[in-house]
Design a protein around this motif. Structure first.
Motif, short mmCIF file in Angstrom:
data_model
loop_
_atom_site.label_atom_id
_atom_site.label_comp_id
_atom_site.label_asym_id
_atom_site.label_seq_id
_atom_site.Cartn_x
_atom_site.Cartn_y
_atom_site.Cartn_z
N ARG A 1 0.83 -1.21 0.00
CA ARG A 1 0.00 0.00 0.00
C ARG A 1 0.87 1.26 0.00
NH1 ARG A 1 -5.19 -1.02 4.01
NH2 ARG A 1 -6.00 -2.87 2.96
N LEU A 2 1.92 1.25 0.80
CA LEU A 2 2.81 2.41 0.83
C LEU A 2 3.45 2.65 -0.53
CD1 LEU A 2 4.49 1.82 4.31
CD2 LEU A 2 3.04 3.75 3.68
N PRO B 1 5.00 9.55 2.13
CA PRO B 1 5.82 9.07 3.25
C PRO B 1 5.02 8.18 4.20
CG PRO B 1 6.22 11.40 2.85
CD PRO B 1 5.06 11.01 1.99
N ARG B 2 5.72 7.24 4.79
CA ARG B 2 5.05 6.29 5.68
C ARG B 2 4.33 7.00 6.81
NH1 ARG B 2 8.03 1.31 8.90
NH2 ARG B 2 6.46 1.06 10.52
N SER B 3 4.97 8.00 7.41
CA SER B 3 4.35 8.72 8.53
C SER B 3 3.08 9.44 8.07
CB SER B 3 5.35 9.73 9.12
OG SER B 3 5.77 10.65 8.14
N THR B 4 3.09 9.97 6.85
CA THR B 4 1.91 10.66 6.32
C THR B 4 0.76 9.68 6.12
OG1 THR B 4 3.31 12.26 5.19
CG2 THR B 4 1.03 12.08 4.45
N TYR B 5 1.08 8.52 5.55
CA TYR B 5 0.06 7.50 5.32
C TYR B 5 -0.61 7.09 6.63
CZ TYR B 5 -1.87 2.82 4.61
OH TYR B 5 -2.68 1.73 4.62
N HIS B 6 0.20 6.79 7.64
CA HIS B 6 -0.36 6.32 8.91
C HIS B 6 -1.13 7.44 9.62
CE1 HIS B 6 1.13 2.24 9.04
NE2 HIS B 6 2.31 2.67 8.59
N ALA B 7 -0.69 8.68 9.48
CA ALA B 7 -1.41 9.79 10.09
C ALA B 7 -2.77 9.98 9.42
CB ALA B 7 -0.59 11.08 9.99
N ILE B 8 -2.80 9.87 8.10
CA ILE B 8 -4.07 10.00 7.38
C ILE B 8 -5.03 8.87 7.76
CG2 ILE B 8 -5.15 9.91 5.10
CD1 ILE B 8 -2.60 11.25 4.02
N ARG B 9 -4.49 7.65 7.79
CA ARG B 9 -5.34 6.51 8.13
C ARG B 9 -5.89 6.64 9.54
NH1 ARG B 9 -3.43 0.26 8.58
NH2 ARG B 9 -2.27 1.17 10.30
N ARG B 10 -5.05 7.03 10.48
CA ARG B 10 -5.50 7.17 11.86
C ARG B 10 -6.58 8.24 11.98
NH1 ARG B 10 -0.98 8.09 13.71
NH2 ARG B 10 -0.39 5.93 14.14
N ARG B 11 -6.39 9.34 11.26
CA ARG B 11 -7.39 10.41 11.35
C ARG B 11 -8.72 9.98 10.73
NH1 ARG B 11 -7.54 16.47 8.59
NH2 ARG B 11 -9.49 17.10 9.62
N HIS C 1 -8.27 1.85 13.74
CA HIS C 1 -7.53 1.75 12.47
C HIS C 1 -6.65 0.51 12.43
CE1 HIS C 1 -4.74 3.57 15.26
NE2 HIS C 1 -3.74 3.41 14.42
N LEU C 2 -6.68 -0.30 13.49
CA LEU C 2 -5.80 -1.47 13.56
C LEU C 2 -6.59 -2.77 13.70
CD1 LEU C 2 -3.01 -0.10 15.94
CD2 LEU C 2 -2.96 -0.26 13.45
N VAL C 3 -7.81 -2.80 13.20
CA VAL C 3 -8.60 -4.03 13.30
C VAL C 3 -8.65 -4.76 11.96
CG1 VAL C 3 -10.01 -3.12 15.17
CG2 VAL C 3 -10.80 -2.86 12.82
#
Length: 346
Positions: free
Chosen positions: A12-13, A19-29, A194-196
């Motif tokens: 997916r990345l 950037p990985r940090s951007t992807y995870h921040a977007i997903r978490r939000r 976001h982690l299920v």
């Protein structure tokens, strides 16, 4: 995420190229703001509920709450959404005649007028689109094409090579139960919404996903989604009609998505009635010009006796929000499964 493909996070990345940090921040939000939510949708057949009934009803104003309470209390109800003038209920049922109980109750107790009760087989291609919002999202933000749209419900289960036992064994029942409960026990386990997803699942649970007995999905809540460049899918449209002689649902779907630029999130194909759910905008973008095929005219080519209900998405209340965990109580596994380590990129 809406495509819900079984890609590893690394893939997916690579695809999204941020950037990985951007992807995870977007997903978490996206999950924190409740734009998205995950569900594990079981195939109704192996659970002994091979029939799916969709009830679309305009309850009488003085009986609205009575209908909603009764529908929510039915143990087969996995979805119930109510607006100001319409209600949509989805039930997984053991027998096709179970629909008659609801038809009789609506009439006997005068709960509403002109109900649509559509019962279809879960092992047939009767629900080719089932709460799949990827097509709508790609159209909204101008992405060229989709990755996995459309996802349906049920369908024919292909036999697994080398496997002669298609029964719902105790261990498989445990695995399915664990999956359908997974989105609702994450908080208790200290796992964010976001982690299920399916990363790091035990083998038996991953096997149920691979066999098609359970489908992992990421669903969109259009009422919570902020506008994108002034555009928002803020209108829910539910349309039903009787198919004309020779009408084929795959042809209708192709015309809607390719020429009308309408991407249904729900399509149910019954013998004597079809049901379509779509999202629209109160202020459609100006680029939808004369080259767009007329939507209602297209439906008229395939359906007659058309009925349409439209309400703002913000007015719908999810009284039973894809609660497939109601079909299977939590259970202990017959033998303790071996859990694999979680994906390090998650």
């Amino acid at each position: 995420m809406l495509a819900a493909r079984p890609d590893r996070e690394r893939e997916r990345l690579r695809q999204v190229q941020v950037p990985r940090s951007t992807y995870h921040a977007i997903r978490r939000r996206a999950y924190t703001e409740a734009w998205l939510r995950d569900r594990y949708i079981p195939h109704p057949g192996p659970l002994g509920r091979p029939w799916v009934t969709f009830i679309l009803l305009r309850p009488f104003a003085d009986r609205f709450e009575e209908f909603a309470a009764a529908a929510a209390a039915d143990p087969g109800t996995v979805g119930l959404w109510t607006g100001t003038q319409v209600a949509l209920a989805i039930l997984f049922q053991p027998k096709p005649t179970d629909r008659a109980k609801w038809a009789n109750r609506i009439e006997r107790e005068r709960l509403g007028a002109h109900p649509l009760l559509l019962t279809v087989r879960a092992d047939a291609p009767s629900v080719p689109v089932y709460f799949d919002f990827e097509g709508l999202w790609c159209h909204l933000v101008g992405l060229p094409g989709t990755l996995a749209y459309p996802h349906g419900l049920g369908g024919e289960l292909a036999p697994t090579p080398g496997e002669s036992d298609p029964r719902l064994t105790p261990h498989r029942r445990w695995a399915i139960s664990e999956l359908v409960h997974r989105p609702f026990v994450g908080s208790a386990d200290g796992r964010g919404d976001h982690l299920v997803g399916p990363f790091g699942l035990p083998f038996t649970q991953r096997r149920m996903l691979a066999k098609g007995w359970v489908d992992h999905r990421t669903l969109l809540d259009p009422a919570r989604l902020p506008p994108y460049q002034g555009r928002s899918p803020d209108q829910v449209v539910l349309l039903s009609g009787t198919p004309r002689a020779g009408a084929r649902p795959e042809q209708l779907f192709a015309l809607l998505t390719r020429e009308c630029r309408v991407f249904p999130f729900l399509l149910v194909v019954g013998d004597d009635r079809w049901l379509v759910g779509a999202l629209g905008s109160a202020s459609p973008p100006p680029e939808l010009g004369s080259d767009r095929r007329p939507v209602l005219g297209t439906f008229r080519e395939f359906l007659e006796g058309i009925e349409i209900v439209q309400e703002p998405a913000a007015r719908f209340v999810a009284r039973v929000d894809h609660r497939y965990d109601r079909l299977l109580p939590p259970a202990r596994p017959p033998a303790a499964p071996t859990r694999e380590p979680a994906d390090p990129t998650d």
